[in-house]
Design an enzyme around this catalytic site. Structure first.
Site, short mmCIF file in Angstrom:
data_model
loop_
_atom_site.label_atom_id
_atom_site.label_comp_id
_atom_site.label_asym_id
_atom_site.label_seq_id
_atom_site.Cartn_x
_atom_site.Cartn_y
_atom_site.Cartn_z
N ASP A 82 3.53 9.21 -0.64
CA ASP A 82 2.29 8.49 -0.31
C ASP A 82 2.07 7.39 -1.34
OD1 ASP A 82 -0.08 7.97 1.09
OD2 ASP A 82 -0.59 10.09 1.23
N HIS A 124 0.81 -1.23 0.00
CA HIS A 124 0.00 0.00 0.00
C HIS A 124 0.84 1.27 0.00
CE1 HIS A 124 -4.02 -1.87 0.73
NE2 HIS A 124 -3.24 -2.89 1.00
C1 GDG Z 1 -2.18 3.71 3.36
C2 GDG Z 1 -1.19 4.40 2.42
C3 GDG Z 1 -2.91 4.30 0.60
C4 GDG Z 1 -8.65 9.65 8.09
N1 GDG Z 1 -9.02 10.37 9.15
C5 GDG Z 1 -10.24 9.96 9.51
C6 GDG Z 1 -10.63 8.95 8.63
N2 GDG Z 1 -9.63 8.78 7.75
C7 GDG Z 1 -9.66 7.85 6.61
C8 GDG Z 1 -9.72 8.59 5.31
C9 GDG Z 1 -9.17 7.54 4.35
C10 GDG Z 1 -8.15 6.81 5.22
O1 GDG Z 1 -8.48 7.07 6.57
C11 GDG Z 1 -6.73 7.30 4.96
O2 GDG Z 1 -6.28 6.73 3.77
P1 GDG Z 1 -5.05 7.30 2.96
O3 GDG Z 1 -5.01 6.55 1.69
O4 GDG Z 1 -5.21 8.75 2.78
O5 GDG Z 1 -3.74 7.09 3.85
P2 GDG Z 1 -3.07 5.95 4.83
O6 GDG Z 1 -3.83 5.77 6.07
O7 GDG Z 1 -1.66 6.39 5.00
O8 GDG Z 1 -3.14 4.60 3.97
C12 GDG Z 1 -1.94 5.20 1.37
C13 GDG Z 1 -3.77 3.51 1.56
O9 GDG Z 1 -2.99 2.82 2.54
C14 GDG Z 1 -4.63 2.50 0.82
O10 GDG Z 1 -3.85 1.65 0.04
O11 GDG Z 1 -3.73 5.11 -0.21
O12 GDG Z 1 -1.01 5.78 0.45
O13 GDG Z 1 -0.30 5.22 3.16
O14 GDG Z 1 -10.16 6.63 3.98
O15 GDG Z 1 -11.01 9.00 5.04
N3 GDG Z 1 -11.81 8.32 8.69
C15 GDG Z 1 -12.66 8.70 9.69
N4 GDG Z 1 -12.34 9.68 10.60
C16 GDG Z 1 -11.15 10.32 10.53
O16 GDG Z 1 -10.88 11.21 11.36
N5 GDG Z 1 -13.85 8.11 9.79
#
Ligand code: GDG
Length: 451
Positions: free
Chosen positions: A357, A153
């Site tokens: 990222d 990821h």
């Molecule tokens: C890894 C990789 C890759 C965040 N704050 C809250 C909340 N979130 C949710 C977001 C989103 C998820 O968490 C974060 O996903 P990201 O993709 O932005 O980043 P990582 O956590 O670092 O994920 C990344 C991912 O895996 C998938 O393969 O895209 O590059 O680092 O869904 O909305 N959700 C809630 N409250 C929050 O305060 N409910």
């Protein structure tokens, strides 16, 4: 249809998951059914020697506990103080401690042992992310012959970063036991091929086939998506009372990130500061809402990023705030998903500006949540995997404060027609390459890799 067994570091047993992998995998398993195995989140001195099964989901769920020592060495240590910084081009934040690597190997060996009694011969096993690189090798040692795939990821490190690992060759040995290794972006596949070239026993057989230490494996690019339809519905249904009420007329810029040093939050704040500095007429006209739930708080580098972020927000607010307006609103806890969807929709600008990222799902959620008739503007770092798929965003270099402040200005001033055009193209991408497409494309390639 062969059963899908997904294995990830963490399995969510409560609600409100924040973390891209968990959100995506839950969507994928809800559609296909199967079994999800992962760490419960509980540390105990004497963990059970069998998996614990949990009811109450559309798919099977089984968890294991870790000892405090394993959690320290495998999870906080080798996974998050060695691999995570190296994969995000922050080798300077790495802590190499021999016990970390020992713990990482030991826990992967144990997970393999817990898993084997519950596997069926025709299962397809899908291992998730950097905490579990050695799992295929351990399963093979125990006689498992089923197809085993891995999906990474986060970014794959290039040659310079790989060389900073205590065990670069072992990383490739681990990966060589998978039938298929999936990456988020072309950049990662290119890094994988470039970094593997320094191994003594390596050959690239074709664009996606490699031979490492006598074993053939495939690698490919499978950009992860979101459950776009569901998220659109969530944003459309967002209730008035969940919205931000205290501002009349000010435009909202929103950032949503785990409070991680890879997400570039201080750089974003500094660009906002430069924007306000350069144009006093923006006073009370624009605000930055940053939601940043805590993560990995016992790792030093995370305590530092928290302090830096809070300090900076305080300083900028002190410099610019008026009696009626606080320029940065910083929320350091998770908020419910439906509220998030409503806030994205309300925000005129989505700020997704990581320094590194894998993909970044927030970029896709922000686009899905917009009202197509009057959509907001996505500002996207060129270092997010999503940038390869979303060229219609305003692409920025997050290290360049002036460049980012300029993009904020452009987004504030962007005429409706241009916003609609850009959004329509971005929405197409988010809908066409949703999470269902991602898991189907990956699993199809896994089946082919074995055939
Ligand atoms: C890894 C990789 C890759 C965040 N704050 C809250 C909340 N979130 C949710 C977001 C989103 C998820 O968490 C974060 O996903 P990201 O993709 O932005 O980043 P990582 O956590 O670092 O994920 C990344 C991912 O895996 C998938 O393969 O895209 O590059 O680092 O869904 O909305 N959700 C809630 N409250 C929050 O305060 N409910």
């Amino acid at each position: 249809m062969a059963r899908l067994v997904a294995v990830s570091n963490r399995i969510p047993l409560g609600d409100n998951p924040s973390g891209g992998l968990v959100v995506a995998l839950e969507d994928a398993l809800r559609t296909s059914g199967g079994l999800w195995v992962g760490f419960s989140g509980e540390t105990v001195e004497e963990p059970s020697d069998d998996l614990a099964f949990h009811e109450g989901a559309a798919f099977g769920r089984a968890s294991f506990d870790l000892t405090p020592e394993d959690h320290e060495t495998y999870y906080l240590g080798y996974s998050n103080s060695v691999l995570w910084p190296v994969c995000h081009s922050r080798a300077d934040l790495m802590r190499i401690v021999p016990e970390y690597l020992d713990g990482y190997r030991r826990v992967n060996e144990r997970i393999a042992r817990l898993l084997v009694p519950h596997l069926k011969p025709d299962d397809r096993i899908w291992v998730q992310d950097y905490q579990l690189f050695p799992l295929a090798q351990e399963l093979r040692k125990l006689g498992v012959t089923a197809p085993i795939g891995h999906f990474l990821h986060i970014p794959f490190p290039g040659p310079t970063d790989c060389a900073t690992l205590p065990n670069p060759d072992e990383l490739f040995t681990w990966l060589s036991h998978y039938d298929l290794v999936g990456f988020q972006a072309q950049r990662d596949l290119d890094n994988f091929a470039a970094s593997a070239r320094s191994l003594s026993d390596f050959a690239q057989l074709s664009e996606d086939r490699f031979r490492i230490a006598g074993r053939d494996m495939r690698a490919g690019v499978f950009p992860i998506g979101i459950d776009a339809e569901a998220f659109i519905a969530e944003a459309e249904g967002a209730r008035e009372e969940d919205r931000m009420r205290s501002l009349t007329g000010a435009q909202i810029m929103i950032g949503v990130d785990r409070l991680d040093y890879s997400k570039g939050i201080p750089q974003r704040f500094r660009a906002f500061q430069a924007l306000l500095d350069g144009d006093p007429s923006l006073t009370e006209q624009v605000m930055l809402l940053q939601i940043a739930p805590p993560t990995r708080e016992s790792v030093d580098a995370y305590q530092q990023i928290r302090e830096e972020t809070e300090h900076l927000a305080g300083r900028i607010n002190g410099q610019f705030a008026t009696v009626n307006w606080t320029p940065i609103r910083f929320i350091h806890r998770p908020i419910p998903r439906h509220e998030l969807a409503g806030l994205y929709r309300q925000a005129r600008i989505g700020l997704v500006t990581p320094l590194a990222d894998g993909m970044n799902l927030v970029a896709k959620e922000y686009v899905a949540a917009q009202d197509p008739a009057d959509p907001g503007v996505l500002i996207l770092s060129r270092f997010a995997g999503a940038a390869e798929q979303m060229p219609e965003a305003l692409t920025v270099n997050p290290h360049d404060t002036a460049d980012m402040a300029q993009a904020m200005r452009q987004a504030i001033d962007m005429p409706l027609e241009e916003r609609r055009d850009r959004h329509a193209a971005l929405l197409r991408c988010v809908l066409d390459h949703d999470v269902g497409w991602w898991s189907a494309a990956y699993l199809e390639a896994l089946a082919q890799a074995r055939a």
